[in-house]
Each structure stands twice: as structure tokens, then as C-alpha cells.
Motif scaffolding. Structure first.
Motif, short mmCIF file in Angstrom:
data_model
loop_
_atom_site.label_atom_id
_atom_site.label_comp_id
_atom_site.label_asym_id
_atom_site.label_seq_id
_atom_site.Cartn_x
_atom_site.Cartn_y
_atom_site.Cartn_z
N MET A 602 0.84 -1.21 0.00
CA MET A 602 0.00 0.00 0.00
C MET A 602 0.87 1.26 0.00
N LYS A 603 0.37 2.29 -0.68
CA LYS A 603 1.01 3.60 -0.63
C LYS A 603 0.42 4.31 0.59
N VAL A 604 1.25 4.60 1.56
CA VAL A 604 0.75 5.16 2.84
C VAL A 604 1.25 6.59 2.97
N ASP A 605 0.36 7.48 3.36
CA ASP A 605 0.69 8.89 3.53
C ASP A 605 0.28 9.27 4.95
N VAL A 606 1.27 9.61 5.79
CA VAL A 606 0.98 9.89 7.21
C VAL A 606 1.29 11.34 7.51
N PHE A 607 0.36 11.99 8.21
CA PHE A 607 0.63 13.35 8.71
C PHE A 607 0.81 13.25 10.22
N THR A 608 1.91 13.82 10.72
CA THR A 608 2.15 13.74 12.17
C THR A 608 2.71 15.07 12.68
N PRO A 609 2.38 15.48 13.89
CA PRO A 609 3.03 16.67 14.47
C PRO A 609 4.55 16.43 14.58
N ASP A 610 5.33 17.52 14.58
CA ASP A 610 6.80 17.42 14.62
C ASP A 610 7.31 16.56 15.77
N ASP A 611 6.66 16.67 16.94
CA ASP A 611 7.16 15.97 18.14
C ASP A 611 7.12 14.45 18.00
N ASN A 612 6.27 13.93 17.12
CA ASN A 612 6.06 12.47 17.07
C ASN A 612 6.68 11.79 15.85
N VAL A 613 7.49 12.54 15.07
CA VAL A 613 8.02 11.99 13.82
C VAL A 613 8.83 10.71 14.07
N GLY A 614 9.70 10.75 15.08
CA GLY A 614 10.56 9.59 15.38
C GLY A 614 9.74 8.34 15.69
N ASP A 615 8.70 8.51 16.53
CA ASP A 615 7.85 7.36 16.91
C ASP A 615 7.14 6.79 15.68
N VAL A 616 6.61 7.69 14.82
CA VAL A 616 5.85 7.25 13.65
C VAL A 616 6.75 6.49 12.68
N ILE A 617 7.95 7.03 12.43
CA ILE A 617 8.88 6.35 11.51
C ILE A 617 9.30 5.00 12.06
N GLY A 618 9.59 4.95 13.37
CA GLY A 618 9.96 3.68 14.00
C GLY A 618 8.85 2.65 13.86
N ASP A 619 7.60 3.11 14.03
CA ASP A 619 6.45 2.20 13.93
C ASP A 619 6.28 1.69 12.49
N ILE A 620 6.47 2.58 11.50
CA ILE A 620 6.35 2.15 10.09
C ILE A 620 7.42 1.11 9.77
N ASN A 621 8.64 1.32 10.29
CA ASN A 621 9.72 0.35 10.06
C ASN A 621 9.38 -1.01 10.67
N ARG A 622 8.76 -0.98 11.84
CA ARG A 622 8.36 -2.24 12.49
C ARG A 622 7.31 -2.98 11.66
N ARG A 623 6.53 -2.23 10.90
CA ARG A 623 5.49 -2.82 10.05
C ARG A 623 6.04 -3.20 8.67
N ARG A 624 7.32 -3.34 8.54
CA ARG A 624 7.99 -3.70 7.29
C ARG A 624 7.80 -2.63 6.21
N GLY A 625 7.59 -1.39 6.65
CA GLY A 625 7.37 -0.31 5.69
C GLY A 625 8.69 0.29 5.21
N MET A 626 8.65 0.91 4.02
CA MET A 626 9.83 1.62 3.49
C MET A 626 9.48 3.09 3.39
N ILE A 627 10.25 3.94 4.07
CA ILE A 627 10.00 5.38 4.01
C ILE A 627 10.49 5.91 2.66
N LYS A 628 9.62 6.63 1.95
CA LYS A 628 9.98 7.16 0.64
C LYS A 628 10.36 8.64 0.69
N SER A 629 9.64 9.40 1.53
CA SER A 629 9.98 10.83 1.63
C SER A 629 9.38 11.44 2.89
N GLN A 630 9.95 12.57 3.27
CA GLN A 630 9.45 13.35 4.42
C GLN A 630 9.37 14.81 4.00
N GLU A 631 8.25 15.45 4.32
CA GLU A 631 8.11 16.88 3.99
C GLU A 631 7.63 17.62 5.22
#
Length: 693
Positions: A602-631
Motif C-alpha cells: 500500500m502507498k501510505v501517507d501519514v501526517f504527524t506533528p513534529d514531536d512524534n516523527v521519530g515514533d511514527v517512523i519507527g512504527d512504520i519500520n516495524r510494520r515492514r514499511g519503506m520510508i519514501k519521503s518526508q516533507e
């Protein structure tokens, strides 16, 4: 006879929460269609009339309504923004002539906006852009305009500039007239004044106005020459050029405002009338024959031509099935018969109604350019063409995506099981992206859809609308299988048990096809060793077998079969013998071709407040996700990733926990990828256990 140049068939589309439904409400209020505006967040929007829409504050079904503005008739469809319901946007765009793309002033170009924009490009729909929520914190009109260029590769033609932003947003400057439209704080859309713009904006106004004129006059060589010689074009000439360029999709007139605060909507309505095409100005729908090949004819928008109409939506309500129809040519009269080219049967037109969300106005007839609903049609489904029985033709049909997620449901008691079949039949007619099948081994009913929310809503509709209580199993992923190696093999089917026997011999190659190619078949037989009339039977045998893979019983993707040689018996060979030989050959050879399990990514697009970026990326990695970009944006960070669907169940709950309820995400199917070994083993084991039980 209605003047078609005064018709505008438009859709309003955008990402979730950009303000489509609120914008529609304001348009209906301004055009005098409703007297009290209903708010989405209070669950009272006119076009959100399903219980599920009112509770969740989202649009699920596209709603149709019509109104008048400056002696023009507007047929408006408010479409959903959530990715699970894109099918509603797709089929609405298919029958519209123009659209209003709504973007959030602070959120900008969000993931669903991209998908909808792509659909609109595919359907060649002219659009105006409305940058909404200019009163919101973090709103920045110029940033959104830049994003439209960068992300959508579109050319926004800026027509208005905002006066103030966030809490100070007062109104807009119309660049064509250099006049400021300023609203007071009462929230009444009629309470505005047209004044001279603020002095501090003079430089920006001239700069953007120059850009506007330069882009517009490119549509007319004569005007362009005069402009280069220093002569400014007249307002009417400019509007004519903007209309021409908008219809040609060269640029998109771009406006700003705040629908919730009733600021800026009048200018958008004027743009719909001034720049979007009437039904006669769009590319006519191509006609196809019964095999789906284009005939070269088109459905010209003309009330005097033979009837051509497309059913683009079926809706079940308390009065029975409503079929929404866009009429491309001819007239639809009450009491006449029309031909459905898909079924080959004629249907009688009973009642024709003009819809206003879930209220209706009875009509005796409708004509080319109209969007109406017909009651009581028995066998019409989405995408079917209705036409004059004496002049049959089929309009280009709609193509719907395959579902990626399924759940098993079982009725709670015997009375519910009878109602379940009827309810599901109605729901399938309404939504072509919703599929249902029965598991032959377990007898369970399997519902298939585009995402968790999609199926969640379907179960809710079963319960509330149809009164069917069901027990719901856990979501299942729509895995697929494929092969990874080429195998050359031979199979002989022989049956001689007295009387006429069966004989078929085939030599063939099974090999992996290109990604997305599906099933391909080719015959290289020469010299009649397998007579030509039996080749389709061989193809059919292999093709039917592809529905059940050898690993876990999932459908097989992207396989090419080449028939090389074989043998036949003048008496015992038959089509059925070759079909059975091909089915057995599939079972014999696919296990040798190193089969592999494929999973939906799936193509996943997540919006998160600045304070939680680390947690969200860590969680995506745990779900076997590949980060494509951050804006980074003014109110948070957008993370784009690709994740396997099987690891994304329940993600919304986890994301809300991580971000204290402030995170949002959307997800849509991207492609299939090979499963990692450990995942494949677990899936295959579970599938085998399910079959054994």
C-alpha cells in the motif's frame, strides 16, 4: 427546449477534511436552494444524508443536487474524500463536464487530492481550484499554489489574492477587476462590500495580474500581439481566453476563501459559470460495440439525436432502487422503453426525478445534458448504457479496481441469514468496488473491499439500513501467487472405458509474465498436431485453473503459457478433453515453476506533528514499511511510505495513540510484491489449516 449553454454539470472533490461538503452547503445557501446551512461537524450537512456520514463527519456516497446561479443551472455532485471511497469520485468524474478541486489552505495538496486530480486528468475534466480554510492556522495561499505546480504538475492561474490570513482573513482581491471583496464578521455570505484593495497589496496585485494576463492571451495570437505592443485586452476578451484555456486543460483558474466563514464562494460560482464548459463543449463520449471495440462514433450532446445515457450510480432508498443517469444525447420520456445494451433487455422508464440530496422533484422528461434519477429499474448496474432500442450503441464502460481486503461474516441467527442475501444483493448494485463471494469449503460469506473503513461501513449499513446482525471475522489480505521459473512440459489426457473415449496431448511452456500482464496465451503449433479449433479449449483450461494457486489457493498472477505441440485422436479428441488436459497440466507444472506468494503493498501517507516523527517512523519500520519521503509543513510533517497491507490493520488506533489524536493517514493500493519467506510460510500454513477444518 432548454438552452444547453446555460448548463454546468460539476463535481466537487478533494482530500478528506479539505471542506468539500461545507463548500457545497455554502453554494446551496447562496443559490437559494436551502435557507439554513447544515454543518458537517454537527452532522447536519444536506448532502451527507446517511447516518454513517453524519456520525463520522465524512462523505461516503456522492450526492447529487441542482441549483441556479445567474440564470445558469448547476448540477452538482459532492464526492467523498476518503481513499476507500475513491470509486465514487471516479464514477462521478466520468459523467461530469467540469469540477471544483478544493484544497486546504494549511494542509495543501494532500494524498487524496493527488488521486482525485489524477482521475480528473484521466477523464479530461476541466477544473477550477478553490483554496479553502484561509482562516485556519498555518494557512498559506502562495505555498498551496506552489504545491499545485510541484506535486500535481498542474498550471494554476491565480485569479484572486487573500486579504490577510488566519484570524485576519477578511476577503479577497479579484485580479481581473483590481477590486477587493471584503466580508464582515457576521458570517452572512451576502454581507460584503466591493472596495479598493489595501495599498500595501498594490505591488503583489500588479505582479500576479500581469502573470494572469500573459497566460490568458497565449490562447489568442491576435490579442497576444496587441498585448506585447502595450495594449491591455478588454475584460470580455480576457474572460474568453481564460474559458478557452480552462476547457483545453492548459491551466486551472485558482481562487481562495473560507467556505465555513462564507467568504469567497460567489467568485467560485462566477468562475463555474464563466470558465467551465457546458455539456456541448466537452469531448463527446466514444461509443463501443458489444465486444468493447470503439466504433468511431461518439455520443454528440444533442436532444434531437438518438438516446444515449450512462447509469453511473445505483442507490437503494425507502422508495426502491434509484438509478442515477447522465443523458448524453436524445431525450428520456416517462413511460417509454429503453434498451440496456449490457443485458440486451428493454426497461420501461417509470418515474424520473431530479435529486436534491435525498429529496426529489418529479419530472415528466429529461434531455441531453441532464443528470437525473430513475426509479424502479430492475437490471441496470453501474456503467450500463441505456439507449434508443431502434438505435443501439454502448458508451465506453467504467473500469473498477480489484478489492485488496476481505472479511468473513456470518448471520447471528436464521432470520438474519435470509435477509443477508437480499441486503448484500442491493449493496453490490450500489457499489461496484464491493464484492461478495461464498467460501465453498466453510460456507462463509466473504465481503471484499478497498480498505478497513470501506468494509466497516458496509457492516454498519447491513446492521442499520437492512437490520441484519452479523458476526464479523478478522480482516483477510487478498494475497496472490505467481511463478518464478520457466518450465517446459508435456501432458496426455487419456480415458478409454468403452464407447467413445477422451484423448488430448499437449506440449507447452509455462513461464513468468511481465508484471501486471495477467494471463497470456500463445500457440506455436504447426502442422495440425493440435487442430486450431481446440486451441481456445487449451487456453480456457489454463485460464480457469489460474483462479486457484498451488501454494495456498490464491489466484495466480502474471503467467504466460505457450502451446508448442501435442497430439490428437480423430475420434476421441474434443474441446472438453483439451480443456481437462490443460487443467491437469497446470496442476502438474506450476509446482515445478517455483511458485511464490505475493502480497499487496500500500502507498501510505501519514501526517504527524513534529514531536512524534521519530515514533511514527519507527512504527512504520516495524510494520515492514519503506520510508519514501518526508516533507515538513507549518503544522507538522508528511511521511510517504510503502507498507504491506497485512501489517497495517488497526493502524489508525496506534497512530492516534502515538500522536495524542492529532495524526492522520491515508492508504491506497500500489502493487503486489513477493512475500518474505517467514510471512509466506505462515500464510500458507493458515490457508491449509482453514481448508482442513
Amino acid at each position: 427546449m432548454t438552452d444547453l449553454s446555460k448548463y454546468r454539470n460539476i463535481g466537487i472533490f478533494a482530500h478528506v477534511d479539505a471542506g468539500k461538503t461545507t463548500t457545497t452547503e455554502r453554494i446551496l445557501k447562496l443559490t437559494g436552494k436551502i435557507h439554513k446551512t447544515g454543518e458537517v461537524h454537527e452532522g447536519e450537512a444536506t448532502t451527507d444524508f446517511m447516518d454513517q456520514e453524519r456520525e463520522r463527519g465524512i462523505t461516503i456516497q456522492s450526492a447529487a443536487t441542482s441549483c441556479q446561479w445567474k440564470d445558469h443551472r448547476l448540477n452538482i455532485i459532492d464526492t467523498p474524500g476518503h481513499v476507500d471511497f475513491t470509486i465514487e469520485v471516479y464514477r462521478s468524474l466520468k459523467v461530469l463536464d467540469g469540477g471544483v478541486g478544493v484544497f486546504c489552505g494549511s494542509g495543501g495538496v494532500e494524498p487524496q487530492s493527488e488521486t482525485n486530480w489524477r482521475y480528473a486528468n484521466d477523464s479530461e475534466v476541466a477544473r477550477v481550484i478553490f483554496v479553502n480554510k484561509m482562516d485556519r492556522m498555518g494557512a498559506d495561499f502562495y505555498r498551496v499554489v506552489q504545491q499545485i505546480k510541484d506535486v500535481l504538475a498542474a498550471n494554476p492561474l491565480v485569479m484572486t489574492l487573500p486579504i490577510g490570513v488566519e484570524d485576519d482573513f477578511k476577503g479577497v482581491v479579484d485580479l481581473l477587476t483590481r477590486k477587493a471583496w471584503v466580508w464582515d464578521s457576521t458570517g452572512n455570505p451576502e454581507n460584503y462590500e466591493i472596495l479598493d484593495p489595501p495599498a500595501e497589496m498594490a505591488e503583489a496585485i500588479e505582479q500576479w495580474r500581469e502573470q494572469l494576463i500573459e497566460t490568458a492571451v497565449e490562447q489568442d495570437d491576435e490579442l497576444m500581439e496587441k498585448y506585447l505592443e502595450g495594449e491591455e485586452p478588454a475584460l470580455e476578451d480576457l474572460k474568453r481566453c481564460i474559458r478557452k484555456g480552462t476547457i483545453a486543460l492548459d491551466f486551472f483558474p485558482t481562487y481562495c476563501g473560507s467556505a465555513f466563514k462564507n467568504k469567497g464562494i460567489q467568485l467560485v460560482l462566477d468562475a463555474v459559470v464563466d470558465y467551465l464548459p457546458d455539456p456541448t463543449e466537452v469531448t463527446p463520449q466514444p461509443e463501443v460495440d458489444l465486444e468493447g471495440t470503439e466504433t468511431g462514433n461518439v455520443a454528440v450532446v444533442d436532444p434531437d439525436k438518438p438516446l444515449r445515457a450512462l447509469a453511473f450510480k445505483i442507490m437503494d432508498d425507502r422508495f426502491g432502487a434509484l438509478t442515477f443517469i447522465r443523458i448524453y444525447s436524445g431525450r428520456l420520456e416517462k413511460g417509454t422503453n429503453v434498451l440496456n445494451t449490457f443485458t440486451g433487455k428493454t426497461e420501461r422508464i417509470g418515474r424520473i426525478v431530479e435529486m436534491h440530496a435525498d429529496a426529489r422533484v418529479e419530472l415528466t422528461s429529461a434531455q441531453a445534458g441532464d443528470i437525473v434519477a430513475v426509479l424502479g429499474m430492475k437490471n441496470v448496474q453501474t456503467g450500463h448504457t441505456l439507449c434508443d432500442p431502434n438505435n443501439p450503441a454502448t458508451l465506453e464502460p467504467m473500469v473498477f479496481p480489484e478489492p485488496v481486503i476481505s472479511i468473513a461474516v456470518a448471520p447471528k441467527d436464521k432470520s438474519a441469514s435470509e435477509k443477508l442475501g437480499v441486503a448484500i444483493g442491493k449493496m453490490i448494485q450500489e457499489d461496484p468496488s464491493f464484492r461478495v463471494e461464498t467460501d465453498e469449503d466453510s460456507g462463509e460469506t466473504i465481503l471484499k473491499g478497498m480498505g478497513e473503513l470501506h468494509l466497516d461501513i458496509k457492516v454498519d449499513i447491513l446492521k442499520r439500513t437492512h437490520g441484519v446482525e452479523v458476526i464479523v471475522g478478522k480482516p483477510q489480505v487478498a494475497y496472490r501467487e505467481t511463478i518464478t521459473q520457466r518450465v517446459e512440459d508435456s501432458y496426455t489426457h487419456k480415458k478409454q472405458t468403452g464407447g467413445s473415449g477422451q484423448f488430448a496431448k499437449i506440449d507447452y511452456v509455462i513461464e513468468p509474465g511481465d508484471t501486471g500482464s495477467g494471463f497470456q496465451f500463445e500457440s506455436k503449433v504447426t502442422g495440425g498436431t493440435v487442430p486450431r479449433e481446440f486451441w481456445p479449449a487449451v487456453e480456457k483450461g489454463f485460464k480457469k485453473s489460474m483462479d486457484v494457486g498451488v501454494l495456498a489457493g490464491y489466484p495466480c498472477l502474471d503467467v504466460k503459457v505457450t502451446l508448442l505441440d501435442g497430439g490428437y485422436h480423430p475420434v476421441d479428441s474434443s474441446a472438453i478433453a483439451y480443456e481437462l488436459a490443460a487443467a491437469a497440466a497446470y496442476r502438474q507444472s506450476v509446482p515445478k515453476a517455483v511458485p511464490q506468494l505475493m502480497e499487496p503493498i500500500m502507498k501510505v501517507d501519514v501526517f504527524t506533528p513534529d514531536d512524534n516523527v521519530g515514533d511514527v517512523i519507527g512504527d512504520i519500520n516495524r510494520r515492514r514499511g519503506m520510508i519514501k519521503s518526508q516533507e515538513s509543513g507549518p503544522t507538522g510533517v508528511r511521511i510517504k511510505a510503502e507498507c504491506p497491507l497485512s501489517d497495517m490493520f488497526g493502524y489508525i488506533g496506534d497512530l492516534r495513540t502515538m500522536t495524542s489524536g492529532r495524526g492522520q493517514f491515508s492508504m491506497e493500493f500500489l502493487h503486489y510484491m513477493p512475500c518474505p519467506r517467514n510471512v509466506a510460510e505462515a500464510v500458507i500454513k493458515e490457508a491449509l489449516e482453514r481448508r482442513a477444518s
